[in-house]
Design an enzyme around this catalytic site. Sequence first.
Site, mmCIF file in Angstrom:
data_model
loop_
_atom_site.group_PDB
_atom_site.id
_atom_site.type_symbol
_atom_site.label_atom_id
_atom_site.label_comp_id
_atom_site.label_asym_id
_atom_site.label_seq_id
_atom_site.Cartn_x
_atom_site.Cartn_y
_atom_site.Cartn_z
ATOM 1 N N HIS A 134 0.838 -1.206 0.000
ATOM 2 C CA HIS A 134 0.000 0.000 0.000
ATOM 3 C C HIS A 134 0.869 1.249 0.000
ATOM 4 O O HIS A 134 1.805 1.361 0.792
ATOM 5 C CB HIS A 134 -0.903 0.024 1.234
ATOM 6 N N SER A 135 0.590 2.180 -0.900
ATOM 7 C CA SER A 135 1.240 3.488 -0.928
ATOM 8 C C SER A 135 2.758 3.335 -1.053
ATOM 9 O O SER A 135 3.246 2.799 -2.039
ATOM 10 C CB SER A 135 0.834 4.283 0.315
ATOM 11 N N ALA A 136 3.528 3.757 -0.042
ATOM 12 C CA ALA A 136 4.973 3.548 -0.082
ATOM 13 C C ALA A 136 5.314 2.065 -0.184
ATOM 14 O O ALA A 136 6.338 1.691 -0.769
ATOM 15 C CB ALA A 136 5.624 4.143 1.169
#
Length: 293
Positions: A134-136
């Site tokens: 998720h995300s980073a």
Amino acid sequence: MAESLQYSVLQYGSHELQRVGVWGLDVDEIKAKYWIVYIHGGAWRDPRVTHETFAPIITRVIESDDDSRSTIAGFASIDYRLSPHPDFPQDPATTSPEKLRIAKHPDHLDDVRAALAFLQQRYGFGDRYVLVGHSAGGTLAYQLLATAPLLDSKAREKEGGKAELPHAVFGFEGIYDLAGLNARVGGSYAGFLTDAFGTPENWDAASPMKYTGRYADRFTGLAVLGQSPDDELVDEPEADGMAERLRGDLDAEKLLLVKDLEGTHDETWQNGTGVARTVLRILTILQDKEKGA
């Protein structure tokens, strides 16, 4: 639910954040089943976002009546050393090295690679896993592909000692073009990007979308990208741009772009429904591929 599973936390390094959470289902069924391994987000620096944020997604997966749920051996979630956060300052003079959050790229990626190697050695699942970020964490998942040993046998021997890549990678709400995303938000992400990657001249080299090689030379699995239309922090051009980048390297059947995740940036994992649905879809694709092999 996730809390009904056998849960343990294991260290893969000396830093307190070099740890993995493991939720077991059928960990002895190595050959026939898959592990689901998660990399959390938090802009490479938020100490409040840990491996435990995988739990809502696990709950949605095991509550599902999808047949592919039975192909899961276990779940794991990786913590990694973090970069400094201005809201959570530390004094290096009084903070032990094992607790300091001073990571700089490629420290985060090195930890992910070390954690995967640790899990593979301990549980013996090799490449039979789906890597979810998720995300980073999505950035880290695709950075892992871009820095993996080449498929050429001689190159693999020369670059050996790294973790085996998964059958599928699934990045959702991921950041794939650091400079591009920062430009579209008016430069407001420069602080955490600089803390994690250094000055802007370093950003393209760390951006999966700007990778100058061929992903197909390093990865033969399924590449999946997920996006919620309601994400207020990472916009759709990130997923669209990364999908376009991968189309230049991978066969069409090895790329899946999913744009029906629900909720804001963090609600995608806090609720977990869309992510779990996509994980189960990935497992179905992998099963079908094995049946047709």
